[in-house]
Design a protein around this motif. Sequence first.
Motif, short mmCIF file in Angstrom:
data_model
loop_
_atom_site.label_atom_id
_atom_site.label_comp_id
_atom_site.label_asym_id
_atom_site.label_seq_id
_atom_site.Cartn_x
_atom_site.Cartn_y
_atom_site.Cartn_z
N UNK A 66 0.83 -1.20 0.00
CA UNK A 66 0.00 0.00 0.00
C UNK A 66 0.87 1.27 0.00
N UNK A 67 1.98 1.24 0.75
CA UNK A 67 2.90 2.38 0.73
C UNK A 67 3.56 2.55 -0.64
N UNK A 68 3.86 1.45 -1.27
CA UNK A 68 4.45 1.51 -2.63
C UNK A 68 3.48 2.18 -3.60
N UNK A 74 9.48 4.25 3.07
CA UNK A 74 8.67 3.62 4.11
C UNK A 74 8.27 2.21 3.70
N UNK A 75 8.00 2.02 2.42
CA UNK A 75 7.64 0.69 1.93
C UNK A 75 8.78 -0.29 2.15
N UNK A 134 11.24 -5.12 -2.95
CA UNK A 134 12.25 -4.22 -2.37
C UNK A 134 13.12 -3.63 -3.49
N UNK A 135 13.50 -4.48 -4.43
CA UNK A 135 14.28 -3.99 -5.56
C UNK A 135 13.54 -2.95 -6.38
N UNK A 136 12.22 -3.18 -6.59
CA UNK A 136 11.41 -2.21 -7.34
C UNK A 136 11.35 -0.87 -6.61
N UNK A 137 11.25 -0.92 -5.28
CA UNK A 137 11.17 0.31 -4.49
C UNK A 137 12.48 1.09 -4.58
#
Length: 612
Positions: free
Chosen positions: A388-390, A397-398, A420-423
């Motif tokens: 949801x944060x993403x 935060x995500x 995590x990598x996408x973020x």
Amino acid sequence: MSFLHPEFLYYMLPPVFILFALLLTQRESQATFFSEHVMQKLRVSANTLTLRARNALFFLMAVFMVIALAAPVIKEGEIEIQAKSADIILALDISDSMLAEDLYPNRLKLAKHKALELLKLAPNERVSVIAYAKNSYLVSPLSFDHSAVSFLLDKLDTDSITEKGTSLLSMLEVVKNNIESDKKKYLLVFSDGGDKEDFSEEIEFAKENNIVVFVIGVATPQGAPIREKNGGFIKQNGDIVISKLNSTISELAVKTGGVYIQSVNSDQDIKKMVSEIESIAKKKELKSKKIEKYIPLFYYPLGLAMIIFLIATSSMSKRKHVEVPATILLALTLFGSTNLKAGILDFKDLSDAKSAYENKEYKKAEGLYKNYATTHKDDASYYNSANALYKQKEYKKAIEQYKKAHFIDDDSEAKKYGNIGNSYAKIGDEKSLQSAIDAYKNSLKLKEDKDIEENLEAVKKALEKKKQQQQDQKNQDQKQNQDQNDQKEEKKDPEQQKKEQNDQQQNQGDGKEKQQNKKQDEKQKSQQEKQEENKKENEQKKQNESKEQKQENKEEKLDPQNSSAAQAHKQDMMSDAEEKKWLKALNNKQKTFLYQLNQDQKIQRSEDEKPW
């Protein structure tokens, strides 16, 4: 009724009868000390089975189990089973051009992956494998053993054949010799098409020998350079070679009755090709066999044995049932324990969070998931709150929420690292891009995923581009600073420049006087040494000239006719300096250690000659 395995009846029933006969006739140990009248008074009456009754039930259970093992059946008739196959021949192009990386990871590895996928999609077909480049070789004959074919197929590489180039005609000849039959042969070719523009000879050969060709073009129209093992690229005439898809090979497939499909990174192309081959190919009968069909009956004696076992292990005694009021159960459920991991209404919170996420109310969904995660330490809720944060573009935060989630199964853990990598990739700075690469690698260690692999390659390219931009900016800043410094030096006052020059001259004045005295002494010594050397050289020259003149006079006296020719030859000869200049000029024009003496003659080279 008959038994498929009557040997169980012959070898297992007699020992069962003997064993349980001994158990049933054996007296109880108490009977050796007490009479039956006394034993009846000592026993407590209860509604349970006696020892003999239990042993008798176990005996019946054993008999029924042996009968079930013997496989009782009823004959229903005979059926005929036929083994049929279309006999597919796989041909892999393993020339150097298949090392180009316009398809991931390269053309040859992708072609082998698709060939292995075909073995899975067609498990009932006989398959053969041919490897070809300039020449062609049979790797595996037609076989139903797909595991052996897969092993041989996986070991193929460009070093398997030393000859360079691509010859489809030699490969078709191997197909002809591999299956000597008047019936049609079905050939599936994995190739980039090579460099040939006219396949009329191959088409005519395939038609004459009943070969239907199917082609998967493993390349792209844009093409790519061919990487060598040392890290460089194959060159021709000093230029890097770009190998592209030769779509002309589609004529070979279409005109022989087959199908041409251009390759993609997914498995959709090979699935479509298998369906096309099955629709076109006519399967031939390899062998047939008649087998008897039976109706099995083993589950009847086995079911009776299970029922008898339940009866034998039950005491059949009376039980007292205690009923607990429903209100007490409800009170224990609501107030009995405060350390429960899940509450009764927890499903309501999760349902609201899920519906909010689906309705794109990401902030609300994030709050619900986060509250549930912090209360229950639930990994899935941490993961969902991070998602949801993403969606809200709160990537930092995500990442924090993703790191709090820890999964046991590899699939969920791999997805977490992928997100995590996408973020990190969305943040976009150099440090974040490096972290994204590490996260993607952790994901691929747990599970292979083509999307993650593509994201990893894209982030690597973005990181390299960013580093290059920073380096260019740094160089530009240095150049600007240098220009500014130059401008400052030019703008200095003339009076200040004069002062600096005067100061330098004063500092150098004291040192010059000392140096001049030393130089005068050194000049005098050097002049004296030069005069002595010149005297010695003059004397030596006079001696040499007198010797040479005497030698020439001798030669002229011996052969006066050759004296004029010798003088002419001496004039025509080059000096050592001139000869060195001439050789240097030749070497500058020649790229090898050989001298090109026939520069006017042009060397004829074939345009079709390729180094790959």
